[in-house]
Write a protein that holds these residues in place. Structure first.
Motif, PDB file in Angstrom:
ATOM      1  N   MET A   1       0.775  -0.978   0.028  1.00 12.10           N
ATOM      2  CA  MET A   1      -0.142   0.081  -0.003  1.00 12.10           C
ATOM      3  C   MET A   1       1.149   1.232   0.078  1.00 12.10           C
ATOM      4  SD  MET A   1      -2.853   1.210   2.741  1.00 12.10           S
ATOM      5  CE  MET A   1      -2.251   0.408   3.999  1.00 12.10           C
ATOM      6  N   PHE A   2       0.747   2.158  -0.839  1.00 18.93           N
ATOM      7  CA  PHE A   2       1.325   3.544  -0.900  1.00 18.93           C
ATOM      8  C   PHE A   2       0.739   4.505  -0.048  1.00 18.93           C
ATOM      9  CE2 PHE A   2       2.230   1.419  -4.884  1.00 18.93           C
ATOM     10  CZ  PHE A   2       3.437   1.465  -4.919  1.00 18.93           C
ATOM     11  N   LYS A   3       1.544   5.084   0.827  1.00 14.14           N
ATOM     12  CA  LYS A   3       1.063   6.043   1.599  1.00 14.14           C
ATOM     13  C   LYS A   3       1.005   7.504   1.140  1.00 14.14           C
ATOM     14  CE  LYS A   3       2.613   3.487   5.835  1.00 14.14           C
ATOM     15  NZ  LYS A   3       3.697   3.279   6.693  1.00 14.14           N
ATOM     16  N   ALA A   4       0.534   8.364   1.895  1.00 15.00           N
ATOM     17  CA  ALA A   4       0.390   9.801   1.603  1.00 15.00           C
ATOM     18  C   ALA A   4      -0.280  10.357   0.433  1.00 15.00           C
ATOM     19  CB  ALA A   4       2.081  10.053   1.269  1.00 15.00           C
ATOM     20  N   THR A   5      -1.271   9.816   0.143  1.00 11.73           N
ATOM     21  CA  THR A   5      -2.274  10.171  -0.758  1.00 11.73           C
ATOM     22  C   THR A   5      -3.332   9.215  -0.868  1.00 11.73           C
ATOM     23  OG1 THR A   5      -2.413  11.129  -3.200  1.00 11.73           O
ATOM     24  CG2 THR A   5      -1.577   8.711  -2.863  1.00 11.73           C
ATOM     25  N   THR A   6      -4.668  10.003  -1.314  1.00 15.98           N
ATOM     26  CA  THR A   6      -5.774   9.066  -1.690  1.00 15.98           C
ATOM     27  C   THR A   6      -6.558   9.543  -2.776  1.00 15.98           C
ATOM     28  OG1 THR A   6      -6.375   8.591   0.745  1.00 15.98           O
ATOM     29  CG2 THR A   6      -8.191   8.387  -0.667  1.00 15.98           C
ATOM     30  N   ILE A   7      -6.660   8.540  -3.632  1.00 15.86           N
ATOM     31  CA  ILE A   7      -7.286   8.787  -4.996  1.00 15.86           C
ATOM     32  C   ILE A   7      -8.785   7.946  -5.192  1.00 15.86           C
ATOM     33  CG2 ILE A   7      -7.089   8.768  -7.705  1.00 15.86           C
ATOM     34  CD1 ILE A   7      -5.127  10.839  -6.258  1.00 15.86           C
ATOM     35  N   VAL A   8      -9.965   8.550  -5.556  1.00 18.42           N
ATOM     36  CA  VAL A   8     -11.017   7.678  -5.610  1.00 18.42           C
ATOM     37  C   VAL A   8     -11.692   8.442  -6.831  1.00 18.42           C
ATOM     38  CG1 VAL A   8     -12.271   9.614  -4.137  1.00 18.42           C
ATOM     39  CG2 VAL A   8     -13.220   7.000  -4.524  1.00 18.42           C
TER      40      VAL A   8
ATOM     41  N   PHE B   1       6.267  13.287   3.983  1.00 17.24           N
ATOM     42  CA  PHE B   1       7.745  12.792   3.951  1.00 17.24           C
ATOM     43  C   PHE B   1       8.076  11.886   5.030  1.00 17.24           C
ATOM     44  CE2 PHE B   1      12.165  13.765   4.991  1.00 17.24           C
ATOM     45  CZ  PHE B   1      13.037  13.563   3.784  1.00 17.24           C
ATOM     46  N   GLY B   2       8.551  10.674   4.831  1.00 14.82           N
ATOM     47  CA  GLY B   2       8.732   9.720   5.791  1.00 14.82           C
ATOM     48  C   GLY B   2       7.331   9.329   6.465  1.00 14.82           C
TER      49      GLY B   2
ATOM     50  N   ASN C   1       6.152  10.942   9.380  1.00 16.33           N
ATOM     51  CA  ASN C   1       5.476  12.013  10.501  1.00 16.33           C
ATOM     52  C   ASN C   1       5.702  13.559   9.936  1.00 16.33           C
ATOM     53  OD1 ASN C   1       8.281  12.272  10.881  1.00 16.33           O
ATOM     54  ND2 ASN C   1       8.345  11.433  12.937  1.00 16.33           N
ATOM     55  N   THR C   2       6.033  13.755   8.707  1.00 17.76           N
ATOM     56  CA  THR C   2       6.218  15.181   8.251  1.00 17.76           C
ATOM     57  C   THR C   2       5.326  15.416   7.032  1.00 17.76           C
ATOM     58  OG1 THR C   2       8.530  15.144   9.110  1.00 17.76           O
ATOM     59  CG2 THR C   2       7.890  16.847   7.474  1.00 17.76           C
ATOM     60  N   ILE C   3       4.363  16.128   7.188  1.00 17.19           N
ATOM     61  CA  ILE C   3       3.567  16.746   5.960  1.00 17.19           C
ATOM     62  C   ILE C   3       4.548  17.904   5.432  1.00 17.19           C
ATOM     63  CG2 ILE C   3       1.538  17.897   5.208  1.00 17.19           C
ATOM     64  CD1 ILE C   3       0.298  16.725   7.717  1.00 17.19           C
ATOM     65  N   MET C   4       4.697  17.670   4.048  1.00 14.79           N
ATOM     66  CA  MET C   4       5.680  18.358   3.183  1.00 14.79           C
ATOM     67  C   MET C   4       4.812  19.512   2.398  1.00 14.79           C
ATOM     68  SD  MET C   4       8.961  17.788   4.197  1.00 14.79           S
ATOM     69  CE  MET C   4       9.919  18.560   2.865  1.00 14.79           C
ATOM     70  N   LYS C   5       3.646  19.148   1.949  1.00 14.91           N
ATOM     71  CA  LYS C   5       2.923  19.933   1.217  1.00 14.91           C
ATOM     72  C   LYS C   5       1.368  19.668   1.309  1.00 14.91           C
ATOM     73  CE  LYS C   5       2.480  21.361  -3.547  1.00 14.91           C
ATOM     74  NZ  LYS C   5       3.180  22.371  -4.123  1.00 14.91           N
ATOM     75  N   ASN C   6       0.506  20.870   1.322  1.00 14.83           N
ATOM     76  CA  ASN C   6      -0.751  20.095   1.413  1.00 14.83           C
ATOM     77  C   ASN C   6      -1.716  20.675   0.107  1.00 14.83           C
ATOM     78  OD1 ASN C   6      -1.306  19.840   4.593  1.00 14.83           O
ATOM     79  ND2 ASN C   6      -0.315  21.814   4.613  1.00 14.83           N
TER      80      ASN C   6
END
Length: 176
Positions: A1-8, A26-27, A29-34
């Motif tokens: 499973m790929f983390k850091a996104t959701t597409i529906v 990023f990693g 526990n760090t949100i790099m961009k919203n």
């Protein structure tokens, strides 16, 4: 499973919509961009695509997929199968880490680097860390409401964002 996104995405009759959240993590526990854009229109705005996984890999796949669509006069299924074959067999493409959803006015497909091209029975597809939350929400909304495909994907992503820490509610959607 790929983390850091959701597409529906959802396809209903000759209408369809796709949506993605804007979070880049990023990693662990760090949100790099919203405000990342993970869904887009290709092939003269006749095909919608969304990606979960590495951004650079997703861009490469998008370009390759558009080339395949051009080679096959917009035949989504044929282009998807050829992309999946190349993705699986090519030494460089094999290393690309992403999942893709593609839809046009006829089909909705999930395409992976391991060679799968899957057309969901119910016309709903989701990938990424919050994908199963969004999928469940989209199924419930499709069966129990009169919402449009765009309204369904947007509400489904908001639900996923309230559950999945790798998904935010900065939603970008496109409709056919």
């Amino acid at each position: 499973m790929f983390k850091a996104t959701t597409i529906v995405a959802i396809k209903s009759g000759n209408k369809g919509a796709i949506a993605g959240d804007g979070q880049v993590t990023f990693g662990e526990n760090t949100i790099m961009k919203n405000t990342a854009k993970k869904v887009r229109r290709i092939f003269n705005d006749r095909v919608l695509v969304g990606f979960a996984g590495s951004v650079a890999d997703a861009m490469t796949l998008s370009e390759k997929f558009e080339e395949k669509l051009e080679q096959h006069s917009g035949n989504l299924q044929r282009a998807a199968v050829e992309l999946a074959q190349d993705w699986r067999m090519d030494n460089i493409m094999r290393k690309l880490e992403a999942l893709m959803i593609a839809l046009n006015d006829e089909h909705i497909l999930i395409i992976s680097g391991s060679g799968e091209v899957i057309e969901p029975d119910d016309g709903i597809a989701a990938v990424g860390s919050g994908g199963m939350f969004a999928l469940a929400a989209a199924r419930a909304l499709k069966e129990n409401t009169e919402l449009t495909p765009t309204e369904i994907v947007n509400k489904s992503l908001k639900i996923a964002a309230s559950i999945c820490v790798y998904t935010n509610d900065n939603i970008i959607s496109h409709e056919l």
